[in-house]
Design a protein around this motif. Structure first.
Motif: not given
Lengths: 258, 267
Positions: A105-107, A113-117, A119-128, A154-161
């Motif tokens: 959440t902090f990162c 990322l405020e509103e989209a954060l 769902p994104k965190i939930n998905s990362l927590i589940s996937d990893l 590292a993935l929370v902001h969906n980087p390309g690299i």
């Protein structure tokens, strides 16, 4: 500068003063990575792998040379690069007193990322596979758990690299396999992965393309198959030994090519 | 400068402090331990208005030294401590410039300092009430109320001044040091200078244009002079202006240090 290259390193050099004089950590290294591939920097301890990755991630300043990330010069557009890069290092620790969820959440909030954060965190927590320990403080997590949290961060902001500095160091066989599978999954999402390792088996299983560093210099580059063909051997370990020791075993005898 | 990011960074640091057992112990141990002393001192002050200014001003001179030790622990935790624990590398890869990182952490330390000041103030008031309650003879409130306003203003002055200046100095030291141990070794001489500042008037050192420029000493001398007589408003202005200049210079130094590649070196 090629816009199709996700990472382009040109004549990257890094020197720093040491006790015995100038230390040449990296000397005139140039290579490029394309999107959707896993690239490995391999070499012995002290060959300049971490320095190279830290320079690409913008953590260190080069003595000379340049790094272009998706067409942007890192030295000129430092803030833009943050959106493009996720950096994971075996030496970078998570914040001990935060839980994985709080850390993400902090990162994420810092990344804007405020509103989209959520769902994104939930998905990362589940996937990893972080669900079980998402509310446990990072200080109480094992090395493997910490490494998963670091990847999620590292993935929370969906980087390309994505840059990984020895991501499998210190992991047991189960955690290692799980993390390797996750890295291969990231490749299928068209991200560019650049990782460092000094273990040939890891490099062989994970990487499409290798850059071999020795004493701060890029001594060899190519796909795993190209390197095996070039050195007439079926094992990457022998390729590395040949490149790094000049074709001799540590006991001084010539290498046998299987 | 993105203020939203500063608030996120300082919020995270404050959350970390609140979960650190050592910080919480340090925060509460001092007020709890010295409360009996406060009660005894207030009993004397309540019954003897003549000695009250001396006792109360003496108390306020000691408080900054306490703040220095506690705020030192907090500031070093998030600078040298991060290097030691290996979280500095994580911090440097966050979505914030290094200037924002330093300022966010500074805001957290200032806030922690003010929270400590509020806790100490709470214990001071409890001590004052306890002193009045345990007193066997009637309390001379009139004598005490004479210094009440001065005490409040002095406390506010010293707390604000030290909350601005100390965290900046400590952040600079914390980012220069490679470990908590090294950082604390630099804190000793600063504490010694603070102690010397409190006894400076015994050696005939008073408030002057020169001493007004010496950080720490200027605040202590000004508070003491305010208790004994009065202070020109220009002196208050100089005190806070120099404080802001020193804090700004130290923060500039801290930003310079965090931008150096050596910040990644661990012990």
């Amino acid at each position: 500068m090629n816009q199709n290259k996700s990472i382009e390193v040109s004549h990257l050099t890094r020197h720093y003063p040491g006790r015995g004089g100038l230390v040449r950590a990296l000397e005139d290294v140039s290579f490029a990575c394309e999107p959707g591939g896993i690239y490995g920097i391999v070499g012995p301890n002290g060959s300049g792998k971490t320095t190279c990755l830290r320079l690409i991630a913008g953590l260190l300043h080069p003595t000379s040379g340049s790094v272009n990330l998706q067409g942007a010069d890192l030295s000129r557009d430092f803030d833009k690069f943050r959106e493009q890069v996720g950096f994971v290092s075996c030496t970078a620790q998570p914040y001990e007193r935060l839980t994985p969820r709080e850390m993400l959440t902090f990162c994420g909030r810092l990344a804007g990322l405020e509103e989209a954060l959520e769902p994104k965190i939930n998905s990362l927590i589940s996937d990893l596979g972080i669900t079980e320990f998402q509310d446990r403080r990072c200080g109480a997590l094992s090395t493997g758990m910490r490494q998963r949290v670091a990847i999620a961060r590292a993935l929370v902001h969906n980087p390309g690299i994505l840059i990984f500095d020895e991501p499998l160091t210190g992991l047991d066989i189960v955690a290692r396999r799980s993390l390797m599978d996750q890295l291969l999954e990231l490749k299928s999402s068209q991200k560019t992965l650049l990782l460092s390792t000094h273990i040939p088996e890891e490099a062989e299983k994970l990487c499409d393309h290798l850059f071999i560093l020795n004493q701060g210099k890029l001594v060899e580059a190519g796909t795993v198959e190209e390197l095996k063909d070039k050195y007439l051997t079926g094992s990457l370990e022998n390729v590395l030994l040949t490149v790094l020791t000049g074709g001799r075993k540590t006991d001084g005898h010539p290498l046998a090519h299987p | 400068m993105n203020w939203h990011k500063l608030s996120i960074i300082s919020g995270k640091e404050l959350l970390s402090f609140s979960r650190d057992r050592r910080t919480l112990c340090a925060l509460l141990v001092f007020p709890v331990l010295v409360t009996p002393g406060f009660v005894y001192m207030f009993r004397l002050a309540l019954h003897n208005p003549k000695v009250a200014p001396m006792l109360v001003s003496g108390l306020f001179e000691c408080l900054p030294i306490f703040f220095l030790s506690l705020v030192g622990h907090i500031a070093f935790e998030i600078t040298a401590g991060e290097k030691e624990r290996g979280t500095m590398e994580t911090t440097l890869t966050l979505f914030a410039t290094r200037t924002e990182l330093v300022l966010g952490k500074y805001c957290a330390v200032v806030t922690a300092n003010l929270i400590v000041a509020a806790i100490v103030l709470f214990f001071l008031l409890i001590s004052l009430l306890s002193a009045a309650l345990v007193s066997s003879t009637p309390v001379t409130w009139s004598g005490f109320s004479l210094i009440g306003f001065k005490a409040g203003l002095s406390y506010l002055t010293s707390v604000t001044y030290f909350a601005i200046v100390y965290p900046a100095i400590l952040m600079l030291i914390g980012l220069f040091a490679r470990s908590m141990k090294e950082a604390f070794s630099y804190l000793g001489p600063i504490m010694l200078l603070s102690i010397l500042s409190t006894i400076a008037p015994l050696y005939g050192i008073g408030l002057s244009p020169l001493t007004l420029l010496v950080p720490g000493l200027n605040c202590l001398l000004l508070v003491q002079q305010y208790f004994n007589s009065s202070v020109d408003w220009m002196d208050w202005m100089i005190l806070f202006c120099t404080g802001i200049v020193y804090a700004f210079a130290c923060l500039k130094g801290a930003i310079f240090l965090i931008k150096r590649d050596a910040v990644l070196n661990r012990t």
